[in-house]
Design a protein around this motif. Structure first.
Motif, PDB file in Angstrom:
ATOM      1  N   ARG A   6       0.842  -1.205   0.000  1.00 57.36           N
ATOM      2  CA  ARG A   6       0.000   0.000   0.000  1.00 57.36           C
ATOM      3  C   ARG A   6       0.874   1.252   0.000  1.00 57.36           C
ATOM      4  O   ARG A   6       2.064   1.168   0.359  1.00 57.36           O
ATOM      5  N   VAL A  72      -2.686  10.842  -4.585  1.00 57.92           N
ATOM      6  CA  VAL A  72      -3.150   9.908  -3.553  1.00 57.92           C
ATOM      7  C   VAL A  72      -3.829  10.714  -2.447  1.00 57.92           C
ATOM      8  O   VAL A  72      -3.263  11.680  -1.948  1.00 57.92           O
ATOM      9  N   THR A  73      -5.033  10.311  -2.090  1.00 61.32           N
ATOM     10  CA  THR A  73      -5.716  11.006  -1.001  1.00 61.32           C
ATOM     11  C   THR A  73      -5.288  10.396   0.340  1.00 61.32           C
ATOM     12  O   THR A  73      -4.799   9.271   0.384  1.00 61.32           O
ATOM     13  N   ARG A  74      -5.484  11.160   1.413  1.00 62.23           N
ATOM     14  CA  ARG A  74      -5.025  10.722   2.736  1.00 62.23           C
ATOM     15  C   ARG A  74      -5.540   9.342   3.124  1.00 62.23           C
ATOM     16  O   ARG A  74      -4.830   8.552   3.737  1.00 62.23           O
ATOM     17  N   ASP A  75      -6.805   9.064   2.748  1.00 68.84           N
ATOM     18  CA  ASP A  75      -7.397   7.788   3.172  1.00 68.84           C
ATOM     19  C   ASP A  75      -6.790   6.579   2.463  1.00 68.84           C
ATOM     20  O   ASP A  75      -7.026   5.443   2.851  1.00 68.84           O
ATOM     21  N   LYS A  76      -5.996   6.831   1.409  1.00 69.35           N
ATOM     22  CA  LYS A  76      -5.366   5.707   0.681  1.00 69.35           C
ATOM     23  C   LYS A  76      -3.986   5.346   1.253  1.00 69.35           C
ATOM     24  O   LYS A  76      -3.388   4.338   0.885  1.00 69.35           O
ATOM     25  N   GLY A  78      -1.256   3.802   3.442  1.00 67.95           N
ATOM     26  CA  GLY A  78      -1.290   2.544   4.201  1.00 67.95           C
ATOM     27  C   GLY A  78      -0.293   2.482   5.350  1.00 67.95           C
ATOM     28  O   GLY A  78      -0.366   1.580   6.190  1.00 67.95           O
TER      29      GLY A  78
END
Ligand code: KG4
Ligand code: ZN
Length: 333
Positions: A6, A72-76, A78
């Protein structure tokens, strides 16, 4: 070799660059760097207190830039990786505190990375598969080390400087020659029109050692400048300095790789950005039948992508830092 699959957000604030990057496996999706070069140029060197304060100001915008550039957004994200050792402790703490806050708030794995392991890992971004084991020459502002890299994470230092680092030899030499800060790029530029054989300079230690000594070189440049005064040819002096440093580093690195029986050498760290050094090592490795790898320029000087690359391996092995991860001024590789 298994890699964390991730996106990793990596932070690096050990010295005078505020850096954030997003890395997936061996792929660098973004590599944002806010340089403090101009800030420290006024003092001719890094002022630790000023560096820490500048990191506080620059870190969040640099993280935003890294996420945006990577798409890439913060929620992606890992995992979060951060340089926690060695370096200026005030500067390191800024990155470590931010990394802990991010990991804690989002319940993400956290990992602390040794700055030199970061430099050693910078070559992993190259398309070519880097063979293991290999020898590595780390040359930066604070370090000059020859390392046997058996696998990612398994290192043995076989040679090191006994006094100044190669980057310091550039920086101090540049100051004597009135070329400004940071010295490496300034010497490289001045040397373009200079004759590298004009002023013979000492190479430091002789014999079969894998260690280095650059303090005599610094003194010799100082003596040369005093002796020649206004008749000193600065481009010739810069070229002679660069030539001498490149020769010493090339000689020792080739000796190390031949002694180890490894068939590959990597060149990493800020000084690896030096064109003359890259050319000299590449040519020497070709003569010896040794494969040679060095990262693109933006991965030579301090950056966070290399921290993410190192983290990729450690996270995949299940390594995690606790929330009490600390910044450490000194630490062995
Ligand atoms: O790895 P780095 O960015 O920071 C440390 O971890 O120390 O290395 C900084 C050093 C400085 O001494 C700088 O003068 C040197 O790398 N440097 C160069 C070049 N670009 C940066 N030295 C020689 N030639 C260059 N082109
Ligand atoms: Zn560095």
């Amino acid at each position: 070799m298994t890699l964390f699959d991730r996106p990793i957000l990596a932070l690096e604030t050990s010295c005078d660059e505020t850096a954030a990057a997003v890395v997936v496996g061996r792929k660098v999706l973004s590599n944002a760097v806010a340089s403090q070069m101009e800030l420290h140029a006024q003092w001719g060197g890094v002022v630790p207190e000023a560096a820490a304060r500048a990191h506080v100001e620059a870190l969040l915008p640099t993280i935003e830039a890294a996420l945006r550039d990577a798409g890439v957004t913060r929620d992606k994200i890992g995992a979060v990786a951060v340089t926690n050792r060695p370096g200026l402790v005030g500067a390191l703490s800024v990155g470590v505190t931010a990394a802990k806050a991010l990991a804690f708030a989002r319940k993400l794995p956290l990992i602390g990375i040794h700055h030199l392991e970061g430099h050693l890992s910078s070559v992993l971004a190259l398309e070519d598969e880097i063979p293991f084991p290999h020898a590595a020459l780390i040359v930066s502002g604070g370090h000059t080390e020859l390392v046997e890299v058996r696998s990612p994470g398994e290192y043995r230092i076989v040679g090191a400087t006994r006094d100044d680092a190669a980057g310091e030899a550039f920086d101090k030499g540049a100051r004597v020659l009135g070329l400004g800060y940071p010295g490496g790029p300034a010497v490289q530029k001045a040397a373009l029109s200079g004759d590298p054989r004009r002023y013979p300079l000492p190479k430091g230690l002789s014999g079969e050692t894998l260690d280095f000594s650059f303090s005599g070189l610094k003194t010799a440049v100082l003596r040369l400048a005093e002796k020649e005064g206004s008749s000193l040819n600065v481009p010739d002096a810069a070229a002679s300095l660069q030539y001498t440093i490149a020769r010493v580093l090339t000689e020792r690195a080739v000796r190390a790789v031949v002694a180890s029986d490894f068939r590959a050498l990597t060149l990493v760290g800020g000084v690896a950005a030096n064109r003359a050094l890259r050319d000299s090592l590449r040519a020497a490795c070709e003569r010896e039948g040794v494969a040679f790898f060095t990262p693109p320029f933006e991965l030579c000087t301090d950056n966070a992508a290399m921290i993410g690359l190192a983290a990729s391996f450690r996270l995949a092995r299940g390594e995690r830092a606790d929330i009490d991860l600390e910044a450490m001024a000194n630490a062995d590789l």
